[in-house]
Each structure stands twice: as structure tokens, then as C-alpha cells.
Design a protein around this motif. Sequence first.
Motif, PDB file in Angstrom:
ATOM      1  N   PHE A  40       0.852  -1.187   0.137  1.00 55.24           N
ATOM      2  CA  PHE A  40       0.046   0.006   0.082  1.00 55.24           C
ATOM      3  C   PHE A  40       0.997   1.060  -0.088  1.00 55.24           C
ATOM      4  O   PHE A  40       0.387   2.255   0.841  1.00 55.24           O
ATOM      5  CB  PHE A  40      -0.998  -0.059   1.226  1.00 55.24           C
ATOM      6  N   TYR A  41       1.940   1.092  -0.678  1.00 53.94           N
ATOM      7  CA  TYR A  41       3.000   2.407  -0.693  1.00 53.94           C
ATOM      8  C   TYR A  41       2.495   3.356  -1.607  1.00 53.94           C
ATOM      9  O   TYR A  41       2.698   4.572  -1.244  1.00 53.94           O
ATOM     10  CB  TYR A  41       4.310   1.812  -0.837  1.00 53.94           C
ATOM     11  N   THR A  91       9.074  15.462   1.454  1.00 59.48           N
ATOM     12  CA  THR A  91       8.031  14.726   1.996  1.00 59.48           C
ATOM     13  C   THR A  91       8.717  13.510   2.722  1.00 59.48           C
ATOM     14  O   THR A  91       9.882  13.491   2.683  1.00 59.48           O
ATOM     15  CB  THR A  91       7.382  13.924   0.456  1.00 59.48           C
ATOM     16  N   SER A  92       7.889  13.075   3.692  1.00 60.71           N
ATOM     17  CA  SER A  92       8.792  12.067   4.448  1.00 60.71           C
ATOM     18  C   SER A  92       8.844  10.666   4.140  1.00 60.71           C
ATOM     19  O   SER A  92       9.726  10.113   4.889  1.00 60.71           O
ATOM     20  CB  SER A  92       7.775  12.079   5.709  1.00 60.71           C
ATOM     21  N   ALA A  93       8.414  10.312   3.019  1.00 59.94           N
ATOM     22  CA  ALA A  93       8.430   8.959   2.266  1.00 59.94           C
ATOM     23  C   ALA A  93       7.597   7.971   3.377  1.00 59.94           C
ATOM     24  O   ALA A  93       8.049   8.025   4.624  1.00 59.94           O
ATOM     25  CB  ALA A  93       9.677   8.500   2.008  1.00 59.94           C
ATOM     26  N   SER A  97      -3.258  11.907   7.077  1.00 66.82           N
ATOM     27  CA  SER A  97      -2.412  10.834   7.501  1.00 66.82           C
ATOM     28  C   SER A  97      -3.287  10.202   8.403  1.00 66.82           C
ATOM     29  O   SER A  97      -3.231   8.988   8.512  1.00 66.82           O
ATOM     30  CB  SER A  97      -1.347  11.554   8.458  1.00 66.82           C
ATOM     31  N   ARG A  98      -4.411  11.017   9.015  1.00 66.01           N
ATOM     32  CA  ARG A  98      -5.507   9.883   9.884  1.00 66.01           C
ATOM     33  C   ARG A  98      -6.156   8.889   9.103  1.00 66.01           C
ATOM     34  O   ARG A  98      -6.293   7.781   9.503  1.00 66.01           O
ATOM     35  CB  ARG A  98      -6.408  11.143  10.284  1.00 66.01           C
ATOM     36  N   GLY A 132       1.097   6.858   0.809  1.00 70.33           N
ATOM     37  CA  GLY A 132       0.691   5.583   1.271  1.00 70.33           C
ATOM     38  C   GLY A 132       1.801   5.219   2.548  1.00 70.33           C
ATOM     39  O   GLY A 132       2.246   6.180   3.160  1.00 70.33           O
ATOM     40  N   TYR A 133       1.762   3.933   2.626  1.00 71.39           N
ATOM     41  CA  TYR A 133       2.752   3.370   3.877  1.00 71.39           C
ATOM     42  C   TYR A 133       3.405   2.103   3.755  1.00 71.39           C
ATOM     43  O   TYR A 133       3.028   1.305   2.726  1.00 71.39           O
ATOM     44  CB  TYR A 133       1.936   3.535   4.968  1.00 71.39           C
ATOM     45  N   THR A 134       4.259   1.762   4.531  1.00 70.04           N
ATOM     46  CA  THR A 134       4.778   0.550   4.607  1.00 70.04           C
ATOM     47  C   THR A 134       4.544  -0.106   5.762  1.00 70.04           C
ATOM     48  O   THR A 134       4.445   0.457   6.677  1.00 70.04           O
ATOM     49  CB  THR A 134       6.469   0.965   4.469  1.00 70.04           C
TER      50      THR A 134
END
Lengths: 174, 377
Positions: free
Chosen positions: B179-180, B347-349, B274-275, B191-193
Motif C-alpha cells: 500500500f505504498y 516529503t517524509s516517504a 495521515s489520519r 501510502g505506507y510501509t
Amino acid sequence: MDSIATDNPFTADQERALIAFAGAAIPASSAYAVPGADDPLIAADILATARRYADAIGAALDREDRLAIARHGAKFVDLDAAAKKSQIERANQPRSSDDASDDAEDELDRARFSAHRTMLSIIAQCYYRDDRVMRSLDMEPRSPFPEGFEVEEGDWSLLEPVRRRGKVYRDAPR
Amino acid sequence: MPPVPMGKSGQTLAKGFNQLGWHWWPSDTAIATQQYDGRDRCINLGACGSGCAQGAKASTDITYWPHAVRAGVEVRTRCRVREITVNDEGMASGVAYYDEEGVERFQAAQVVIVACNGVGTPRLLLNSTSGKFPNGLANSSGLVGKNLMFHPYASIQGVFDEPMDGYKGPGVCIWSQEFYETDAERGFVRGYTYEINRGRGPVATALTGMFSGRIPRGEGHHEAYRRLFNRITGMVGICEDLPEEHNTVTLDPDLKDAHGIPAPKIDYTLSENSRRMLDHAVARGTEVLRAAGAVDIITEAPIGVGGWHLMGTARMGTDPQRSVVNEWGRAHDVRNLFIVDGSIFVTSAGVNPTRTIQALALYVADSMKKRLANLFD
């Protein structure tokens, strides 16, 4: 940890309350042959470790005594097991914003909640590094270093479906 | 070098990911699994976050520093820089700092390179005021201290009937970047790791259990504890926070450190994007844990004890009005000042930042080396 009497930042009442708190949180068990967190060796470790947080913990313990006297007419250390458990559980329920009717009271509740979490963390840390407790969990009572531990490598053929699917990332723009 | 072992935890979760057809991948976790460069191999001590007695876990003191020291670099520890000084030409001339005895010193410099990360770097630049730079050094854009980003973490842990690795082995065993990338249907951008956490030690098990209500205080403690001990494995979702100018590091008007240097003040609001990402990470993480056989799920999002990576407060870019350093790390306003930490991220990645910080630091160093003849042009 070696100490001298003047190192101790807790009053005698606070010490008794902290040890009672520890024993109420993690009691002895004959079924598992383990001491409670109020066992003398573990309690000494808890008191030594808690010194770093003496101001917050001391204030929280004083408040527990005041609450116990207000509700039951006795200090926390003199309550029965059910009353101790009830008071501990209540301290660990953060007040919701809907309940907040008084800023000062709300601030006190937050401080109490925070101090209780610190106390529980110290109690768990000291309890679960006790040799007798570690043995009861089938752990060797030793530090991880230098022997280390065995961890099975695992079956890397599990990666085959991921490899077959191909890359999931974007190529960087050139 | 081989990855760290999957172990029971990694295999269990890998099967869950495979069942759903989702991506996962082995982890190196910055750990040497073979002897390397004077460091011994990992022996699965398990307490990686508390320091590695074996020296297998990489950290700057045992990776870059020994090489730098052998090359002639002098490392002065326990010092605190108060400000970067400038000369009449507006070039950095050195730093004023306090040594370990608290004595004020001055170190002259031809080039100043800052690596204090997303809070320390803007604090230092904002504390470095002068006639030429009244709003702080390198701050003509007004962006020093703005766009602060963290990594909101979602924790999703499963309780299994079978034993997992528990306290043994490196804390991370596998990863997933299913889901990156952005998918508009998810209701958020980026997305996220997933970082798959191998297990929990005895104390962490007790605290997870007591704070989540799974382990009671008092009666029933030991029975409930033994249902969780060595039976928890799961993941954190590392969400990509995005830059927003209202998230800031400024100087506190009152608070100062032991040397009298104004302290940083942080203002941060978790964004709706982010939420939503956190909620998505919890929902999908629950799915994969159930697929892997979890009988109970413990979640917390955002977590309070992690993800405080500090990024974005001296951003990189080609436009001096919209960034603090240029595309190779040199401050737009001060031609001999360079920044090589998380503050230059735009960006934070959705992944832990250390490797990107290292890559950027090496890239900036190479860029400087290539331009030695005209570094200050």
C-alpha cells in the motif's frame, strides 16, 4: 543497586504504598510458583528503579492514599485486594474530554494516569527480570549477550509468489 | 549479505500476505548477518533498540566514524553548538559552541555542514541571527522550521495460538509495500510501509497486555499473561506524512537549555490525510493478521512511542523562494553552508528515514567533492 538511607527520596508511607501497589498489580501465584511484585527482592529493585521518577510517583502515591481515605477510610496499603484492584483500574482510565468539568481536576487526572503508567512500567520491568519469574516462563535467567539465541531461518520459497508478481514500485523519472 | 532470518513470526505473516496476494519482502534491518568491516555477525540478541552488544547492528559510531577518524577527522563529543557565525560577506565563518566542560569555544571553518535533523537544524539556524540574517541563517524563504513532518505509526498486533519468536532475534523480520503508492479509491494520497515486528519481550508483553486491557492487574494476571507471552506478532504501518507549513519548529520565547540557548517549540497537527492512512493501515493490517491465523488483534493508531522521525524543516529545492537548500544540499543564502539531515526532505516517504538521510549525505558529499574548484560560485 547499593544505596544509603539518604538516597531514598520516598517517605515510609510512599514506600509502603508503592510496594502495595506492585503486589496488587502482580500478585503471587501458587499455580505458577511465582512471587508477587511485592516480594522483598523485587520490591527493592522497584524502589531503586523508581527513584528516577520520585517526584511524579511520590505525588501519585500520596494522592492514592488521600483517595483511599476519602472512599474507604483507610490508606491504600490497608485496603483489601478488591478495593486495591478497583482503585488501580480506575487510575488507569483516562478521563474523556466529555467528563472534564474542571481544568485543574482534569490536569490532576492526566498526571495521575501518567504516573500510574510509569509505575506499572517500572513494576513490570523489575518483575519480569527476576530469575524466578524468568524460569517460570521457560526463559534462561541470563542476559542475551554473549550467547545470543537461535532463530530458525524460515522457508524462503514462500517468496516465490511475490517474485512471480513482479515489481510493485515505480521507476524513478529520468 | 543474507537478510535476517524470517523465524516463526516472519513465516506466519508471510503466509498471510501470500494468502491475500500482497507484496512482502525480506529485511536487512541495518544488521550484519555475516562478519563485515570489523563488526561481528548477528546472534539474535533481540534487544536491537537498546544497542547491540555484538556490534552487528549498524550505528554511526561503528560504521562511518571509525573510517572518518582514521582519515584524520577529529570528533568532539558532548559539545553543543550555539550558533553559526557569518562574516561581512555573508559567508559562514565558523561555529560558537560549548565544550563538555561548558566552556564557550569558537571553531573557525571554511565550510559548515549541519546534520542536526528536523528539529535541531532549524533551531540552530533560527538561533544564528545577525545583521545580515535577522530572521535566522539561510531563512530568506521564511521556510526554516516550517513543513515539519513525522511518521504517524499505526500498530496492529495479532495474538496467535502457536508460539512466535517472542524476544529472540532482530525486531523486524519482513516488510510489505503493498500500500505504498497512491490509489485514489482509498481516500488519501500517498501510502505506507508495513514493518513486521517479530515479537515482544517479557516486559513489553506485560505492558501491551495491561495497557490494552488484555492482562488484568491483580487476580487473573498470570493466566492472561501466559496467553500472550511469545504469542504476539504483528506490524506497524509507517505512514507518509506530507509537508504543511503550519507544522513548525520555532524558538520558544521562554524555555532555554542548560547553556541558555533558546529551546525549540513544536506545533504539529495530524492531517486528515495521515489520519485516513492510519485507519487504512489498521484495517488492512487486521485482515492480513486474520489471514495468518491471529485469534485476537490489538491496535493503536497513532502510537505514542514511535515514529518521531524529524523531517522537512529546511527543505531542498531549486527555487530559493520555496526552499532552504539547493538540489545538492547547499543553502541558497549562504554558499559555504550545507545541510545533510532529515530537514532537507520534501516529503517524509512512507518508510523509516535513516537510509535516505545517509544516501542524501553521501550524495551531498560527492556533489561537494565534484565542485571543489568552484564550490562557492
